[in-house]
Design a protein around this motif. Sequence first.
Motif, mmCIF file in Angstrom:
data_model
loop_
_atom_site.group_PDB
_atom_site.id
_atom_site.type_symbol
_atom_site.label_atom_id
_atom_site.label_comp_id
_atom_site.label_asym_id
_atom_site.label_seq_id
_atom_site.Cartn_x
_atom_site.Cartn_y
_atom_site.Cartn_z
ATOM 1 N N ARG A 193 0.699 -1.215 0.027
ATOM 2 C CA ARG A 193 0.037 0.093 -0.012
ATOM 3 C C ARG A 193 0.864 1.274 -0.029
ATOM 4 N N GLU A 240 -4.553 1.883 -4.864
ATOM 5 C CA GLU A 240 -5.125 1.327 -3.691
ATOM 6 C C GLU A 240 -6.238 0.321 -3.871
ATOM 7 N N LEU A 241 -7.170 0.708 -4.551
ATOM 8 C CA LEU A 241 -8.269 -0.149 -4.965
ATOM 9 C C LEU A 241 -8.166 -1.592 -5.331
ATOM 10 N N PHE A 258 -16.055 7.114 5.696
ATOM 11 C CA PHE A 258 -15.363 6.773 4.916
ATOM 12 C C PHE A 258 -13.820 6.972 5.573
ATOM 13 N N PRO A 303 -9.874 5.456 4.135
ATOM 14 C CA PRO A 303 -9.674 4.451 3.205
ATOM 15 C C PRO A 303 -8.405 3.555 4.097
ATOM 16 N N SER A 326 -9.773 1.369 6.928
ATOM 17 C CA SER A 326 -10.453 0.278 6.425
ATOM 18 C C SER A 326 -9.503 -0.975 5.570
ATOM 19 N N TYR A 327 -8.592 -0.196 5.113
ATOM 20 C CA TYR A 327 -7.701 -1.173 4.230
ATOM 21 C C TYR A 327 -6.844 -2.057 5.381
ATOM 22 N N HIS A 384 -14.913 0.453 2.728
ATOM 23 C CA HIS A 384 -13.870 0.999 2.029
ATOM 24 C C HIS A 384 -14.462 1.504 0.810
ATOM 25 N N SER A 429 -17.798 2.486 0.255
ATOM 26 C CA SER A 429 -18.556 3.497 0.486
ATOM 27 C C SER A 429 -19.900 3.753 -0.046
#
Lengths: 310, 291
Positions: A27, A33-34, A150, A152, A155-156, A224, A226
Amino acid sequence: MRNTRIRRIVLDTGIAAAVVIAMGVARGVYSNELMLFNFIIFLALAQGLNIIYGFTGYLPFGYVGFYGAGAYGFALVVMHLHAPALIGMAAAGVAALVLAVILLPLLRLSGAYFAIASMAAAQAVYEIVANPDLEDITKGPYGVSLADVFAPAFSYYTALAILAATLLLVVWLRNSRFGMSLQAIRDDSISAAMAGVSVVRGRTIAWLLSALIAGLVGGVFAWHISVFYPDTAFDLSVSIFATVFLLFGGATTLCGPLLGVFILYGIYNVIGIAVPQYFQFTYGALIVLLVLFLPNGLVSLLTSRGIRVP
Amino acid sequence: MLIGAIIAGIVFGLYYTLVGLGLNLVFGVMRIVNLAHGDFLMLGGIAAWWLFTTLGLHPLASAGLVIVVFVLVGLPLYYLVVPRLLRSRDSEMLSLILFFGLSQMIEAVTTIGLGATERSLPPRLLGVGPIILFGTRLPKAWIFSAVASAIAVLLVYLYLYRTRLGTLTRAVMVSRDEALATGIDVNFVSAVAFGISIALAGVAGVFAPFILGSITPNMGVAINITAFAVIVVGTLGNPLGTLLGGIIYGVSLMLMQTYLSSWANLLPNLLLIAVLLVRPEGILGRRVRRA
């Protein structure tokens, strides 16, 4: 004897740790990232499916039902109760477990009957969630938006933690008495029962664990991403992808599903995004060839020669 | 309204019988699930659409053509895939995955070739204006499709119970190993059954634009669930049970659409789960399941 067992556990844990650390480091190094997040999702889902298919022989085509239930469990709690995200994650797990308990009777079925019935169950949950009549509760087919929570990065790493827990669970199953008893049930449930293994209890635990993982993964997906629609949360191709990754690598092993995800989902990310149909075709052809020529997955190239694969 | 729903249900039920019949024949003879069944149905529909738009062919002529072509496709496909599949450890389970792969290939090729748009045929091709049955107005296209389905079902019945090959087919259904031991060419019998099954899917596809409204490349999965519900309600492996299953399915679908329309899509799924749990051997069945 004892030493080999400890060596195996250390090796398995080492592999699991390496994967988790690699995905954590990635990361910081790689900007998409997605894509990395989706890798984590599928690594966890393939292993979750491994727990139920690899160890008990039940193949739920509707595995995505738990994933969608988790996503909506998270969404409903966050939307209506304005709960923080971690409470939402708990709700995701609970939602999947409740669905799994409701569907417990399906374990009375076997083989294709079970696979199809679980697919129908996932579709039924989807039809309920996406029903326009329930717009006040689930937002029906119009999708949910969870911008309030939210986060990122958080949640990652939560997804990464779920993956770590899942991998450790598989390591434990592969090396524990309980995991062995599950495999005995899978191979011959009557003999296993006669040897004193509690068949129903074993299957039930594996089923609930597998559902819990899918639910948590669904919850972290909702968190992640959302913004999502019932069509994405209950997309049958989620089950299918996880199934193919698992089978391609080889079920009941730790490395098999990992290899399956890294190789196939890697290919997907290279060629599949632009024209999904080319990938779909390659994918379909791969499945057909796999079933005909390598029904036990990549790892069977080694295991059939007597080499143990972690 | 109730009578109307029941009559329309029976008409639809005959069509759904046709949709499920081929799937059931394959399951009965080979104990495998052809998850690409819905995609062959889709191909039949595409064929009818293409033959009509380019050559102006009437759907009935297309149906005849589709039968011949699909049988000819089905025979080599059987020899290519199924014998090898049946030798594997868990062929019933692996068949789900294998034919799912095939279904993906078909879907992908169709989408690449024709795009993902919906295609339909004008209903007037099968007659203009409604037919009135017991006070219920039904489009002629529906009646036409239902009658064509009934004829196809009847032909399958005659094949199974009045021809030599049909008798051999039923022997293979009862026990593949014993049939082999008595000297029946099991592979040939199965290949013909496979060809017929695919042809039945194709014919159902030709009439799909009239009954289901349109054809899209990705309709296969939904069709499969419906077909599976129909044959499970009937009885897996019993072609005649399919007729009962189809009519039960059609009537309950119409009742749902009349009284609870927004929940009608739930029906095949719930019906399937309920029957599997309560009476997994189907309504006409003896016990076949190994739990």
